[in-house]
Motif scaffolding. Sequence first.
Motif, PDB file in Angstrom:
ATOM      1  N   LYS A   1       0.825  -1.207   0.000  1.00  0.00           N
ATOM      2  CA  LYS A   1       0.000   0.000   0.000  1.00  0.00           C
ATOM      3  C   LYS A   1       0.860   1.259   0.000  1.00  0.00           C
ATOM      4  CE  LYS A   1      -3.318   2.540   2.876  1.00  0.00           C
ATOM      5  NZ  LYS A   1      -4.119   2.532   4.135  1.00  0.00           N
ATOM      6  N   HIS A   2       1.941   1.224   0.776  1.00  0.00           N
ATOM      7  CA  HIS A   2       2.789   2.408   0.905  1.00  0.00           C
ATOM      8  C   HIS A   2       4.044   2.352   0.028  1.00  0.00           C
ATOM      9  CE1 HIS A   2       0.374   4.035   4.158  1.00  0.00           C
ATOM     10  NE2 HIS A   2       0.396   2.876   4.762  1.00  0.00           N
ATOM     11  N   LYS A   3       4.122   1.304  -0.804  1.00  0.00           N
ATOM     12  CA  LYS A   3       5.222   1.169  -1.768  1.00  0.00           C
ATOM     13  C   LYS A   3       6.600   1.174  -1.093  1.00  0.00           C
ATOM     14  CE  LYS A   3       2.448   3.365  -5.381  1.00  0.00           C
ATOM     15  NZ  LYS A   3       1.950   2.077  -5.870  1.00  0.00           N
ATOM     16  N   LEU A   4       6.709   0.480   0.028  1.00  0.00           N
ATOM     17  CA  LEU A   4       8.012   0.325   0.675  1.00  0.00           C
ATOM     18  C   LEU A   4       8.884  -0.588  -0.182  1.00  0.00           C
ATOM     19  CD1 LEU A   4       6.311   1.453   3.048  1.00  0.00           C
ATOM     20  CD2 LEU A   4       7.578  -0.063   4.567  1.00  0.00           C
ATOM     21  N   VAL A   5      10.183  -0.348  -0.174  1.00  0.00           N
ATOM     22  CA  VAL A   5      11.092  -1.169  -0.971  1.00  0.00           C
ATOM     23  C   VAL A   5      11.683  -2.263  -0.102  1.00  0.00           C
ATOM     24  CG1 VAL A   5      11.643   0.731  -2.517  1.00  0.00           C
ATOM     25  CG2 VAL A   5      13.074   0.340  -0.510  1.00  0.00           C
ATOM     26  N   MET A   6      12.077  -3.348  -0.766  1.00  0.00           N
ATOM     27  CA  MET A   6      12.692  -4.459  -0.060  1.00  0.00           C
ATOM     28  C   MET A   6      14.109  -4.083   0.371  1.00  0.00           C
ATOM     29  SD  MET A   6      10.537  -7.035   0.048  1.00  0.00           S
ATOM     30  CE  MET A   6      11.486  -8.548   0.156  1.00  0.00           C
ATOM     31  N   PRO A   7      14.641  -4.764   1.378  1.00  0.00           N
ATOM     32  CA  PRO A   7      16.047  -4.533   1.751  1.00  0.00           C
ATOM     33  C   PRO A   7      16.972  -4.732   0.557  1.00  0.00           C
ATOM     34  CG  PRO A   7      14.945  -5.850   3.420  1.00  0.00           C
ATOM     35  CD  PRO A   7      13.977  -5.730   2.273  1.00  0.00           C
ATOM     36  N   ASP A   8      18.116  -4.077   0.569  1.00  0.00           N
ATOM     37  CA  ASP A   8      19.023  -4.063  -0.583  1.00  0.00           C
ATOM     38  C   ASP A   8      19.417  -5.459  -1.054  1.00  0.00           C
ATOM     39  OD1 ASP A   8      18.968  -1.334  -0.601  1.00  0.00           O
ATOM     40  OD2 ASP A   8      20.836  -1.089   0.535  1.00  0.00           O
ATOM     41  N   ARG A   9      19.479  -6.436  -0.141  1.00  0.00           N
ATOM     42  CA  ARG A   9      19.947  -7.767  -0.533  1.00  0.00           C
ATOM     43  C   ARG A   9      18.929  -8.539  -1.373  1.00  0.00           C
ATOM     44  NH1 ARG A   9      18.369  -7.622   4.553  1.00  0.00           N
ATOM     45  NH2 ARG A   9      16.973  -9.214   5.411  1.00  0.00           N
ATOM     46  N   PHE A  10      17.713  -7.992  -1.496  1.00  0.00           N
ATOM     47  CA  PHE A  10      16.676  -8.648  -2.294  1.00  0.00           C
ATOM     48  C   PHE A  10      16.583  -7.988  -3.660  1.00  0.00           C
ATOM     49  CE2 PHE A  10      15.461  -9.620   2.054  1.00  0.00           C
ATOM     50  CZ  PHE A  10      15.085 -10.958   1.971  1.00  0.00           C
ATOM     51  N   ALA A  11      16.665  -8.810  -4.694  1.00  0.00           N
ATOM     52  CA  ALA A  11      16.630  -8.281  -6.057  1.00  0.00           C
ATOM     53  C   ALA A  11      15.195  -8.084  -6.549  1.00  0.00           C
ATOM     54  CB  ALA A  11      17.372  -9.226  -7.005  1.00  0.00           C
ATOM     55  N   ARG A  12      14.251  -8.815  -5.968  1.00  0.00           N
ATOM     56  CA  ARG A  12      12.859  -8.754  -6.421  1.00  0.00           C
ATOM     57  C   ARG A  12      12.085  -7.629  -5.736  1.00  0.00           C
ATOM     58  NH1 ARG A  12      11.271 -14.884  -5.171  1.00  0.00           N
ATOM     59  NH2 ARG A  12      12.741 -14.457  -3.478  1.00  0.00           N
ATOM     60  N   THR A  13      11.047  -7.179  -6.411  1.00  0.00           N
ATOM     61  CA  THR A  13      10.141  -6.215  -5.795  1.00  0.00           C
ATOM     62  C   THR A  13       9.303  -6.933  -4.737  1.00  0.00           C
ATOM     63  OG1 THR A  13       8.387  -6.652  -7.400  1.00  0.00           O
ATOM     64  CG2 THR A  13       9.982  -4.905  -7.944  1.00  0.00           C
ATOM     65  N   THR A  14       8.632  -6.159  -3.898  1.00  0.00           N
ATOM     66  CA  THR A  14       7.826  -6.750  -2.835  1.00  0.00           C
ATOM     67  C   THR A  14       6.721  -7.631  -3.403  1.00  0.00           C
ATOM     68  OG1 THR A  14       8.229  -4.799  -1.459  1.00  0.00           O
ATOM     69  CG2 THR A  14       6.442  -6.252  -0.797  1.00  0.00           C
ATOM     70  N   GLY A  15       6.016  -7.135  -4.422  1.00  0.00           N
ATOM     71  CA  GLY A  15       4.929  -7.911  -5.006  1.00  0.00           C
ATOM     72  C   GLY A  15       5.411  -9.223  -5.586  1.00  0.00           C
ATOM     73  N   CYS A  16       6.511  -9.181  -6.295  1.00  0.00           N
ATOM     74  CA  CYS A  16       7.088 -10.395  -6.882  1.00  0.00           C
ATOM     75  C   CYS A  16       7.540 -11.350  -5.785  1.00  0.00           C
ATOM     76  CB  CYS A  16       8.257 -10.027  -7.785  1.00  0.00           C
ATOM     77  SG  CYS A  16       9.060 -11.466  -8.561  1.00  0.00           S
ATOM     78  N   PHE A  17       8.166 -10.806  -4.771  1.00  0.00           N
ATOM     79  CA  PHE A  17       8.678 -11.638  -3.677  1.00  0.00           C
ATOM     80  C   PHE A  17       7.558 -12.407  -2.990  1.00  0.00           C
ATOM     81  CE2 PHE A  17       9.526 -12.230   0.839  1.00  0.00           C
ATOM     82  CZ  PHE A  17      10.719 -12.936   0.803  1.00  0.00           C
ATOM     83  N   ILE A  18       6.512 -11.702  -2.576  1.00  0.00           N
ATOM     84  CA  ILE A  18       5.432 -12.350  -1.830  1.00  0.00           C
ATOM     85  C   ILE A  18       4.701 -13.359  -2.709  1.00  0.00           C
ATOM     86  CG2 ILE A  18       3.670 -10.576  -2.284  1.00  0.00           C
ATOM     87  CD1 ILE A  18       4.040 -12.147   1.132  1.00  0.00           C
ATOM     88  N   ALA A  19       4.467 -13.015  -3.976  1.00  0.00           N
ATOM     89  CA  ALA A  19       3.753 -13.921  -4.877  1.00  0.00           C
ATOM     90  C   ALA A  19       4.562 -15.191  -5.143  1.00  0.00           C
ATOM     91  CB  ALA A  19       3.445 -13.213  -6.197  1.00  0.00           C
ATOM     92  N   GLU A  20       5.825 -15.006  -5.444  1.00  0.00           N
ATOM     93  CA  GLU A  20       6.649 -16.150  -5.822  1.00  0.00           C
ATOM     94  C   GLU A  20       6.985 -17.048  -4.634  1.00  0.00           C
ATOM     95  OE1 GLU A  20      10.022 -16.895  -9.181  1.00  0.00           O
ATOM     96  OE2 GLU A  20      10.169 -15.053  -8.006  1.00  0.00           O
ATOM     97  N   GLU A  21       7.265 -16.452  -3.487  1.00  0.00           N
ATOM     98  CA  GLU A  21       7.634 -17.256  -2.325  1.00  0.00           C
ATOM     99  C   GLU A  21       6.461 -18.097  -1.833  1.00  0.00           C
ATOM    100  OE1 GLU A  21      10.650 -17.664  -0.724  1.00  0.00           O
ATOM    101  OE2 GLU A  21      11.408 -16.649  -2.513  1.00  0.00           O
ATOM    102  N   VAL A  22       5.283 -17.514  -1.779  1.00  0.00           N
ATOM    103  CA  VAL A  22       4.114 -18.265  -1.319  1.00  0.00           C
ATOM    104  C   VAL A  22       3.731 -19.328  -2.350  1.00  0.00           C
ATOM    105  CG1 VAL A  22       1.664 -18.104  -0.717  1.00  0.00           C
ATOM    106  CG2 VAL A  22       3.276 -16.390   0.129  1.00  0.00           C
ATOM    107  N   ALA A  23       3.798 -18.981  -3.626  1.00  0.00           N
ATOM    108  CA  ALA A  23       3.484 -19.957  -4.671  1.00  0.00           C
ATOM    109  C   ALA A  23       4.452 -21.133  -4.624  1.00  0.00           C
ATOM    110  CB  ALA A  23       3.539 -19.289  -6.043  1.00  0.00           C
ATOM    111  N   THR A  24       5.730 -20.842  -4.426  1.00  0.00           N
ATOM    112  CA  THR A  24       6.730 -21.909  -4.348  1.00  0.00           C
ATOM    113  C   THR A  24       6.453 -22.833  -3.173  1.00  0.00           C
ATOM    114  OG1 THR A  24       8.433 -20.533  -5.386  1.00  0.00           O
ATOM    115  CG2 THR A  24       9.194 -22.395  -4.074  1.00  0.00           C
ATOM    116  N   ALA A  25       6.089 -22.250  -2.036  1.00  0.00           N
ATOM    117  CA  ALA A  25       5.773 -23.061  -0.856  1.00  0.00           C
ATOM    118  C   ALA A  25       4.567 -23.958  -1.124  1.00  0.00           C
ATOM    119  CB  ALA A  25       5.492 -22.151   0.332  1.00  0.00           C
TER     120      ALA A  25
END
Length: 237
Positions: free
Chosen positions: A112-136
């Motif tokens: 909602k507030h468009k916060l960015v992921m920590p520098d060590r993460f290459a993916r955007t927040t939306g991509c990260f949450i979608a892909e990690e949960v889907a993989t699980a």
Amino acid sequence: MNLTPAQRNQLRKRAAIEAAAASPAISMEGATTYELQLGQLAQDRLRLKNIQGTESKVELKKQLLPAYLPYVQGVLAAGNGAQDEVLTTMMTWHIDIADYTGAIEIAAYVLKHKLVMPDRFARTTGCFIAEEVATAALNANKLGHSFSLETLVSVEQLTATEDMPDQARAKLHLALGKQYAGLPVDDKPAETDFDNFYTAKQHLTRAIELHANCGGKKDLERVDRYLKKYAAQQNAS
């Protein structure tokens, strides 16, 4: 760091006050409670870095997370969206320990507030949450374990407008398709079963459109066979 109920309550209140005072255009940097949590996080990261086993890291995160919960609750309750590395890191930890409800709650605020992921993460927040949960979910499916359909649906809704690579979104649709197709079916196809399989077909088709080699073609064939069986039953009745 073991906190008493009173300390947890005070931490939550201080975090809420500081988060409410922080401008969304800046970060939480400089706020006393945030800096204390950030310092604690640096120490905990060192502890995690000294552990090689993934399962052992997960167990330690389970032990460490409760100490950050009051801060997270305070920020989510009153925050204006200032950049917050503690918050985004806790989101990733919740995913690591398979607490997807907690992760989604934080992710909703982060997106909602468009916060960015920590520098060590290459993916955007939306991509990260979608892909990690889907993989699980896909890993659980391979092992014959259950996974929450509600979690997958929530993630899809949360990330529907987020930009991400086609392969990442395909993975989420594939997980949803497999989940709907794996719901219990009566001996004789019923209307509720048809609805689930029809929804499964939509997700599997979309997954294949986005990524032809996503691995959903056999699932789609099985779903199509079921839908034909249901149609034949309806025509015969």
